[in-house]
Design a protein around this motif. Structure first.
Motif, PDB file in Angstrom:
ATOM      1  N   SER A   1     106.066   6.807  -2.078  1.00 11.47           N
ATOM      2  CA  SER A   1     105.903   6.907  -3.528  1.00 11.47           C
ATOM      3  C   SER A   1     105.266   8.232  -3.950  1.00 11.47           C
ATOM      4  CB  SER A   1     105.030   5.753  -4.047  1.00 11.47           C
ATOM      5  OG  SER A   1     103.719   5.854  -3.521  1.00 11.47           O
ATOM      6  N   PHE A   2     104.975   9.087  -2.978  1.00 11.05           N
ATOM      7  CA  PHE A   2     104.256  10.333  -3.278  1.00 11.05           C
ATOM      8  C   PHE A   2     105.110  11.546  -2.917  1.00 11.05           C
ATOM      9  CE2 PHE A   2     100.994  13.617  -2.623  1.00 11.05           C
ATOM     10  CZ  PHE A   2     100.198  13.435  -3.749  1.00 11.05           C
ATOM     11  N   TRP A   3     105.296  11.792  -1.648  1.00  7.18           N
ATOM     12  CA  TRP A   3     106.023  12.984  -1.207  1.00  7.18           C
ATOM     13  C   TRP A   3     107.533  12.812  -1.372  1.00  7.18           C
ATOM     14  CZ3 TRP A   3     103.058  16.923  -0.984  1.00  7.18           C
ATOM     15  CH2 TRP A   3     101.773  16.868  -0.439  1.00  7.18           C
ATOM     16  N   GLU A   4     108.207  13.936  -1.588  1.00  7.90           N
ATOM     17  CA  GLU A   4     109.672  13.942  -1.668  1.00  7.90           C
ATOM     18  C   GLU A   4     110.319  14.662  -0.496  1.00  7.90           C
ATOM     19  OE1 GLU A   4     111.554  14.167  -5.796  1.00  7.90           O
ATOM     20  OE2 GLU A   4     109.772  15.414  -5.995  1.00  7.90           O
ATOM     21  N   TYR A   5     109.696  15.763  -0.055  1.00  5.29           N
ATOM     22  CA  TYR A   5     110.348  16.612   0.940  1.00  5.29           C
ATOM     23  C   TYR A   5     109.394  16.944   2.092  1.00  5.29           C
ATOM     24  CZ  TYR A   5     113.265  17.266  -3.157  1.00  5.29           C
ATOM     25  OH  TYR A   5     114.041  17.042  -4.259  1.00  5.29           O
ATOM     26  N   PRO A   6     109.805  16.724   3.326  1.00  9.88           N
ATOM     27  CA  PRO A   6     108.993  17.131   4.481  1.00  9.88           C
ATOM     28  C   PRO A   6     109.181  18.626   4.736  1.00  9.88           C
ATOM     29  CG  PRO A   6     110.985  16.022   5.227  1.00  9.88           C
ATOM     30  CD  PRO A   6     111.031  16.023   3.727  1.00  9.88           C
ATOM     31  N   THR A   7     108.096  19.374   4.743  1.00  9.68           N
ATOM     32  CA  THR A   7     108.225  20.837   4.813  1.00  9.68           C
ATOM     33  C   THR A   7     107.386  21.489   5.894  1.00  9.68           C
ATOM     34  OG1 THR A   7     106.508  20.977   3.115  1.00  9.68           O
ATOM     35  CG2 THR A   7     108.779  21.091   2.370  1.00  9.68           C
ATOM     36  N   VAL A   8     106.565  20.719   6.610  1.00  9.79           N
ATOM     37  CA  VAL A   8     105.618  21.408   7.488  1.00  9.79           C
ATOM     38  C   VAL A   8     106.292  21.972   8.739  1.00  9.79           C
ATOM     39  CG1 VAL A   8     104.838  19.529   8.975  1.00  9.79           C
ATOM     40  CG2 VAL A   8     103.212  21.314   8.250  1.00  9.79           C
ATOM     41  N   SER A   9     107.488  21.493   9.072  1.00  8.55           N
ATOM     42  CA  SER A   9     108.243  22.166  10.125  1.00  8.55           C
ATOM     43  C   SER A   9     108.789  23.439   9.496  1.00  8.55           C
ATOM     44  CB  SER A   9     109.382  21.275  10.631  1.00  8.55           C
ATOM     45  OG  SER A   9     109.966  21.848  11.780  1.00  8.55           O
ATOM     46  N   MET A  10     108.064  24.517   9.678  1.00 10.88           N
ATOM     47  CA  MET A  10     108.263  25.713   8.847  1.00 10.88           C
ATOM     48  C   MET A  10     109.669  26.286   8.980  1.00 10.88           C
ATOM     49  SD  MET A  10     104.565  27.587   8.875  1.00 10.88           S
ATOM     50  CE  MET A  10     104.347  27.620  10.626  1.00 10.88           C
ATOM     51  N   GLY A  11     110.164  26.766   7.862  1.00 10.03           N
ATOM     52  CA  GLY A  11     111.518  27.302   7.796  1.00 10.03           C
ATOM     53  C   GLY A  11     112.496  26.312   7.208  1.00 10.03           C
ATOM     54  N   LEU A  12     112.165  25.014   7.230  1.00  5.56           N
ATOM     55  CA  LEU A  12     113.084  24.014   6.690  1.00  5.56           C
ATOM     56  C   LEU A  12     112.978  23.917   5.172  1.00  5.56           C
ATOM     57  CD1 LEU A  12     112.948  21.095   9.261  1.00  5.56           C
ATOM     58  CD2 LEU A  12     114.222  23.235   9.321  1.00  5.56           C
ATOM     59  N   GLY A  13     111.774  24.087   4.632  1.00  6.02           N
ATOM     60  CA  GLY A  13     111.608  24.041   3.184  1.00  6.02           C
ATOM     61  C   GLY A  13     112.487  25.038   2.456  1.00  6.02           C
ATOM     62  N   PRO A  14     112.487  26.315   2.869  1.00  6.07           N
ATOM     63  CA  PRO A  14     113.304  27.309   2.154  1.00  6.07           C
ATOM     64  C   PRO A  14     114.792  26.998   2.158  1.00  6.07           C
ATOM     65  CG  PRO A  14     111.700  28.389   3.568  1.00  6.07           C
ATOM     66  CD  PRO A  14     111.616  26.940   3.881  1.00  6.07           C
ATOM     67  N   ILE A  15     115.345  26.684   3.331  1.00  6.82           N
ATOM     68  CA  ILE A  15     116.794  26.457   3.387  1.00  6.82           C
ATOM     69  C   ILE A  15     117.166  25.179   2.655  1.00  6.82           C
ATOM     70  CG2 ILE A  15     116.774  25.277   5.643  1.00  6.82           C
ATOM     71  CD1 ILE A  15     119.408  26.731   6.260  1.00  6.82           C
ATOM     72  N   MET A  16     116.318  24.148   2.750  1.00  4.47           N
ATOM     73  CA  MET A  16     116.626  22.917   2.015  1.00  4.47           C
ATOM     74  C   MET A  16     116.524  23.146   0.512  1.00  4.47           C
ATOM     75  SD  MET A  16     115.209  19.664   4.249  1.00  4.47           S
ATOM     76  CE  MET A  16     113.473  20.089   4.158  1.00  4.47           C
ATOM     77  N   ALA A  17     115.569  23.974   0.087  1.00  3.42           N
ATOM     78  CA  ALA A  17     115.429  24.263  -1.344  1.00  3.42           C
ATOM     79  C   ALA A  17     116.660  24.986  -1.884  1.00  3.42           C
ATOM     80  CB  ALA A  17     114.173  25.102  -1.582  1.00  3.42           C
ATOM     81  N   ILE A  18     117.179  25.928  -1.112  1.00  3.81           N
ATOM     82  CA  ILE A  18     118.363  26.672  -1.541  1.00  3.81           C
ATOM     83  C   ILE A  18     119.548  25.731  -1.730  1.00  3.81           C
ATOM     84  CG2 ILE A  18     120.096  28.341  -0.774  1.00  3.81           C
ATOM     85  CD1 ILE A  18     117.755  29.911   0.527  1.00  3.81           C
ATOM     86  N   TYR A  19     119.778  24.886  -0.742  1.00  2.00           N
ATOM     87  CA  TYR A  19     120.933  23.992  -0.831  1.00  2.00           C
ATOM     88  C   TYR A  19     120.696  22.874  -1.843  1.00  2.00           C
ATOM     89  CZ  TYR A  19     123.494  26.372   2.820  1.00  2.00           C
ATOM     90  OH  TYR A  19     124.196  27.313   3.540  1.00  2.00           O
ATOM     91  N   GLN A  20     119.430  22.528  -2.095  1.00  2.00           N
ATOM     92  CA  GLN A  20     119.138  21.572  -3.166  1.00  2.00           C
ATOM     93  C   GLN A  20     119.500  22.168  -4.519  1.00  2.00           C
ATOM     94  OE1 GLN A  20     117.597  18.159  -3.026  1.00  2.00           O
ATOM     95  NE2 GLN A  20     118.739  18.409  -4.926  1.00  2.00           N
ATOM     96  N   ALA A  21     119.135  23.432  -4.713  1.00  3.08           N
ATOM     97  CA  ALA A  21     119.472  24.094  -5.968  1.00  3.08           C
ATOM     98  C   ALA A  21     120.986  24.170  -6.157  1.00  3.08           C
ATOM     99  CB  ALA A  21     118.858  25.501  -5.996  1.00  3.08           C
ATOM    100  N   ARG A  22     121.687  24.456  -5.074  1.00  2.00           N
ATOM    101  CA  ARG A  22     123.154  24.516  -5.163  1.00  2.00           C
ATOM    102  C   ARG A  22     123.722  23.118  -5.436  1.00  2.00           C
ATOM    103  NH1 ARG A  22     127.710  25.489  -1.684  1.00  2.00           N
ATOM    104  NH2 ARG A  22     126.804  23.899  -0.353  1.00  2.00           N
ATOM    105  N   PHE A  23     123.139  22.081  -4.809  1.00  2.00           N
ATOM    106  CA  PHE A  23     123.656  20.727  -5.031  1.00  2.00           C
ATOM    107  C   PHE A  23     123.410  20.283  -6.473  1.00  2.00           C
ATOM    108  CE2 PHE A  23     123.757  16.080  -4.715  1.00  2.00           C
ATOM    109  CZ  PHE A  23     124.986  15.920  -4.077  1.00  2.00           C
ATOM    110  N   ASN A  24     122.309  20.714  -7.058  1.00  2.53           N
ATOM    111  CA  ASN A  24     122.082  20.418  -8.478  1.00  2.53           C
ATOM    112  C   ASN A  24     123.212  20.990  -9.338  1.00  2.53           C
ATOM    113  OD1 ASN A  24     119.717  19.246  -7.633  1.00  2.53           O
ATOM    114  ND2 ASN A  24     118.356  20.579  -8.796  1.00  2.53           N
ATOM    115  N   GLU A  25     123.645  22.204  -9.004  1.00  2.80           N
ATOM    116  CA  GLU A  25     124.762  22.808  -9.728  1.00  2.80           C
ATOM    117  C   GLU A  25     126.063  22.055  -9.456  1.00  2.80           C
ATOM    118  OE1 GLU A  25     124.254  26.141 -11.820  1.00  2.80           O
ATOM    119  OE2 GLU A  25     122.838  24.475 -11.828  1.00  2.80           O
ATOM    120  N   TYR A  26     126.226  21.602  -8.233  1.00  6.02           N
ATOM    121  CA  TYR A  26     127.406  20.800  -7.846  1.00  6.02           C
ATOM    122  C   TYR A  26     127.507  19.547  -8.718  1.00  6.02           C
ATOM    123  CZ  TYR A  26     130.022  17.656  -4.601  1.00  6.02           C
ATOM    124  OH  TYR A  26     130.902  16.768  -4.008  1.00  6.02           O
TER     125      TYR A  26
END
Length: 908
Positions: free
Chosen positions: A204-229
């Motif tokens: 009910s709190f967190w949405e995205y696991p990001t501490v495995s570094m490098g995954l947050g940026p690439i997931m954010a990019i494709y999330q932004a693209r999926f929003n446009e999709y």
């Protein structure tokens, strides 16, 4: 050179820092005339006209062969000058007090935890450096979910900064003091808080696991693209939703961080904002000690087509920069490297005066009226709310078709003083002694007495205090609290097996692979009137390999800009068709990018309130072993969907060789608790599994990912026998029995995927040559069988006085006569999972070892999973109980033309 004055040198070096060719002004009068013209245009026509003219000059010069200097790097100063800063809209005093309280509680949470349980861990310094970056965003920019619960921004928080997010939620009344007390102790009475952002643990709190570094940026990019999709396909209006990713500069060492940034500019994702906290430190030391990470990142992002806003210096530098008419100060800022900037943080003002300003007499003159203490207080931009706000305001309002990155310079451990401010040890800082706590308390004005401060108590102002009221009012104005995630999700009706009955029929004498059978099913699902528009086919540049090119024209390949060219194969029925409303995501050669799209689509139910159904189809070899970290993130964030491992199996992909032949993806899948892994042999098995998955994930609302292998071995597919649906889903059912008059023995043959045909061929050999009856079982999932059996075993162990539970596997094999021989196109460990529950002698064949280029038949003999190998293994096990003699087995090896002296495939 020696005769040149300091001003000329400074101007020259400033030009060099901006990528210009080194030269001295041989005609100052001409230069002044050009600069005067530029000032005239700026004042009379504005910056847009000036920019146009400069671009025309650049293009004209390039046509004449003049080398145009790079424009990817600007001087080491703030991108937005003081004169262009918008007024700050918030109450600075209240926001400062709120930030100080949040800082204290974040620090206290980690310190208290480590005093109670030494080594429990936690990180103080990351949030200490980024508190201003977060607080300005929380108070003025980050949009909550709104009244409908699905209209907010997507926010990828830097994992090590999680204590700050918990501390803020505590002030908001969303997290109790007991939970703060149990940080990193999730099994404690009353519950605790996970170490980092983990939606699986805190749904009910967190949405995205990001501490495995490098995954947050690439997931954010494709999330932004999926929003446009979603918007381009008319499924949801996402135009007001932004994607924010808060990152660390050390994170750029991970290839995934920068690997996809060109996609963001190519797809014109101006809904995407990166905020990179440049505190100049990795875990063990400087990020770019011998250079400047902000300059490096600026060049990379500008070159990739992003808007870049640097926030380098705080307001205390504005006066000095304004008085620096010679350019020497900017020159000095440009020439000092990050390792030295880190040194200045921990040194007294006298050192800064001598080593930073003292290099040039003019700079010493510039600060002659500054005390050492004032020099120490010259702040970095990332700690100045007005500078940060200016950058965020530009990032949030500049919708120019480009993504934006904010590069903010900060100090790691800011505010920790002697405990670790700016020191290499700051990452590991988990405790503060009493003196350090007193200093922290006093510096940030926390109302805790000297007697109490050593206990690092939590502090929360009353609910009616100005601080708490302001904090909550700001979040209410912005649409609610973040991070947050709904726990009740929309469901949808999905088609039934009866509606897709044609996919359970035989292949009418035609040979086909399970890949072909899947593509036919997927095509019909995309056409389905109920769920068709919700299907998201995702492929990393292998559509034609998997026979999916027929879907190009029918459903289109998504391209935000549409198709701006006539494809070379436009005359063909299955030409490469891109469209703004295209349904397929053809991601190019990037499994990581494809999995990021899967994660975005697979969590659309929780972010957007829309069930999207991703089918990620890829070379199975390049799945779990290549992008396992992203699959793990998908499980953590409760993503739903289907991963289809195409060309799966060690021996079905003949010719390609070692790096393409997958014999272990199903073994890898065991480690992912939410992944349900299947290896179907026939089209009807594939259909039953997919439709069951649709029902459980989207109609029943379960969390999970279905991993289904799809081979390219062509053979005829039978119609589905009566009553096998449950067995297909559970993992095993009896497919065919072979009776023999006066049989010497009866054996059980387990087969799966393409190797089920080897078991069927062995069944025939055993009956005709060796008078052995047998049952062939299709094992669609060793892993599902093992999970359920182990769960029953555990329950029985913990309930010794109650009637024991019996697993599905045990029920199916109860009273069945062995031995049992298992064969698959995967390593033996896959089948060996069932050993504790198989009632009798159990022997497993598999494809352990390295793949190689060969024919399918030779590969199966090499790995010893062909019909003859299964037959020999069966006879050998029967010899253990004296059904056959050793001599008879020896003769069978000769008769079956098996080279008994060939090397063990595991070692070759």
């Amino acid at each position: 050179m020696a005769d040149l004055d300091a001003k000329t040198i400074a101007q020259e070096e400033l030009s060099n820092s901006m990528g210009e060719r080194p030269h001295f002004d041989v005609d100052p009068a001409e230069t002044a005339e050009w600069l005067s013209s530029l000032q005239y245009v700026l004042q009379s026509k504005g910056p847009e006209r000036a920019r146009f003219l400069l671009e025309q000059l650049r293009d004209s010069a390039a046509l004449e062969g003049v080398q145009v200097p790079s424009e990817t790097e600007t001087p080491y100063v703030n991108t937005i000058p003081q004169k262009d800063q918008p007024p700050y809209p918030g109450n600075r005093d209240l926001e400062r007090r709120i930030k100080s309280i949040i800082r204290w509680n974040a620090m206290a949470m980690v310190t208290r935890g480590n005093k109670k349980t030494d080594g429990i861990g936690g990180h103080i310094s990351t949030f200490a450096s980024s508190a201003t970056l977060y607080e300005v965003a929380f108070n003025h920019f980050l949009q909550g979910r709104g009244e409908d619960g699905y209209s907010g921004d997507s926010i990828y928080f830097q994992g090590h900064a999680s204590p700050g997010m918990y501390s803020r939620a505590f002030l908001e009344g969303r997290i109790t003091e007991e939970k703060l007390e149990n940080f990193r102790r999730e099994l404690a009475d009353g519950g605790g808080l996970s170490s980092y952002p983990h939606p699986w643990l805190m749904p009910s709190f967190w949405e995205y696991p990001t501490v495995s570094m490098g995954l947050g940026p690439i997931m954010a990019i494709y999330q932004a693209r999926f929003n446009e999709y979603l918007r381009d396909r008319g499924i949801k209006d996402t135009s007001s939703q932004r994607v924010w990713a808060f990152l660390g500069d050390g994170e750029i060492d991970e290839p995934e961080t920068l690997g996809a940034i060109s996609l963001a500019s190519r797809e014109k994702l101006d809904n995407l904002i990166f905020v990179i906290n440049c505190n100049l430190q990795r875990l063990d030391g400087p990020v770019r000690g011998n250079s400047k990470v902000i300059q490096e990142l600026e060049s990379i992002f500008r070159g990739a087509g992003w808007n870049v806003f640097k926030v380098v210096w705080g307001k205390d530098w504005d006066e000095l920069l304004e008085r620096d008419t010679s350019g020497l100060l900017v020159r000095r800022m440009n020439e000092v490297v990050d390792g030295q900037y880190q040194k200045y943080v921990v040194m007294p003002g006298s050192y800064i005066r001598e080593h930073f300003f003292g290099k040039y007499p003019e700079l010493l003159e510039l600060v002659k009226n500054y005390s050492d203490e004032r020099l120490e207080r010259l702040g970095r931009g990332g700690h100045d709310p007005e500078k940060v706000f200016a950058a965020y305001h530009q990032a949030a309002t500049l919708r120019n078709g480009r993504p934006t990155v904010v590069l903010a310079k900060t100090i790691k451990g800011y505010g920790l003083g002697e405990a670790g401010e700016g020191k290499n040890v700051a990452h590991n800082q988990k405790k503060l002694n009493e003196e350090e706590l007193l200093e922290f308390r006093t510096r940030f004005g926390i109302p805790i007495s000297d007697d109490e401060v050593g206990k690092a108590p939590f502090y929360k102002p009353p609910a009616n205090s100005a601080e708490v009221k302001y904090l909550n009012e700001r979040r209410e104005a912005l649409g609610g609290y973040v991070p947050s995630r709904p726990t009740e999700h929309p469901t949808m009706q999905v088609p039934t097996l009866e509606e897709y009955k044609k996919h359970t029929q035989d292949s009418k004498g035609k040979a086909a692979s399970t890949t072909q059978m899947f593509v036919r099913l997927l095509t019909d699902l995309c056409r389905d009137k109920t769920i068709g528009k919700h299907i998201v086919p995702i492929v990393p540049d292998e559509s034609r390999t998997f026979g999916m090119e027929g879907m190009f024209r029918q459903f289109g390949i998504y391209a935000h800009a549409g198709q701006l060219y006539e494809p070379v194969d436009s005359a063909q029925a299955m030409y490469y068709k891109e469209a703004t409303d295209g349904q397929m995501l053809e991601e190019g050669i990037t499994e990581a990018g494809s999995m990021s799209s899967f994660n975005a689509a697979g969590t659309a139910y929780s972010l957007h309130g829309v069930n999207m159904i991703p089918f990620f189809v890829y070379y199975s070899m390049f799945g779990f072993q290549r992008i396992g970290d992203l699959v793990w993130a998908a499980a953590d964030m409760r993503a739903k969907g289907f991963m289809i491992g195409g060309t799966a199996g060690r021996t079905t992909l003949n010719g390609e060789g070692l790096q393409h032949q997958d014999g272990h993806s199903l073994l890898n899948a065991i480690a992912f608790p939410t992944v349900r892994a299947y290896d179907p042999a026939f089209g009807y098995e594939m259909t039953v599994i997919v439709l069951e998955g649709l029902k459980r994930l989207y109609q029943d609302g379960e969390d999970g990912i279905y991993y289904i292998t799809a081979e390219n071995d062509n053979y005829e597919h039978p119609a589905m026998p009566e009553g096998v649906e449950e067995g297909i889903i559970k993992g095993i059912y009896k497919f065919k029995s072979q009776e023999v008059d006066n049989a010497k023995a009866r054996v059980q043959l387990f087969g799966s995927g393409a190797i089920l045909n080897s078991a069927l061929a062995a069944q025939k050999i055993l009956a005709e040559k060796y008078n052995v009856a047998s049952d062939v079982w299709s094992v669609t999932s060793y892993t599902q069988l093992r999970r359920e059996a182990a769960d029953c075993q555990r329950w029985n162990m913990l309930h010794p006085t109650e009637t024991p539970k019996q697993s599905y596997l045990e029920k199916q094999l109860e009273g069945v006569e062995g031995p049992f021989i298992s064969a698959s196109d995967y390593v033996r460990a896959l089948g060996e999972q069932l050993a504790p529950w198989v009632p009798g002698d159990y022997y497993v064949l598999g494809t352990d070892g390295m793949g190689r280029s060969e024919t399918r038949e030779n590969l199966r003999r090499h790995f010893e999973v062909d019909a003859e190998s299964i037959t020999i293994a069966t006879l050998s096990r029967l010899s253990k109980v004296d059904v056959f003699s050793a001599q008879e087995v020896d003769q069978a090896i000769t008769d079956l033309d098996f080279n008994r002296d060939k090397p063990n495939p595991y070692f070759t």
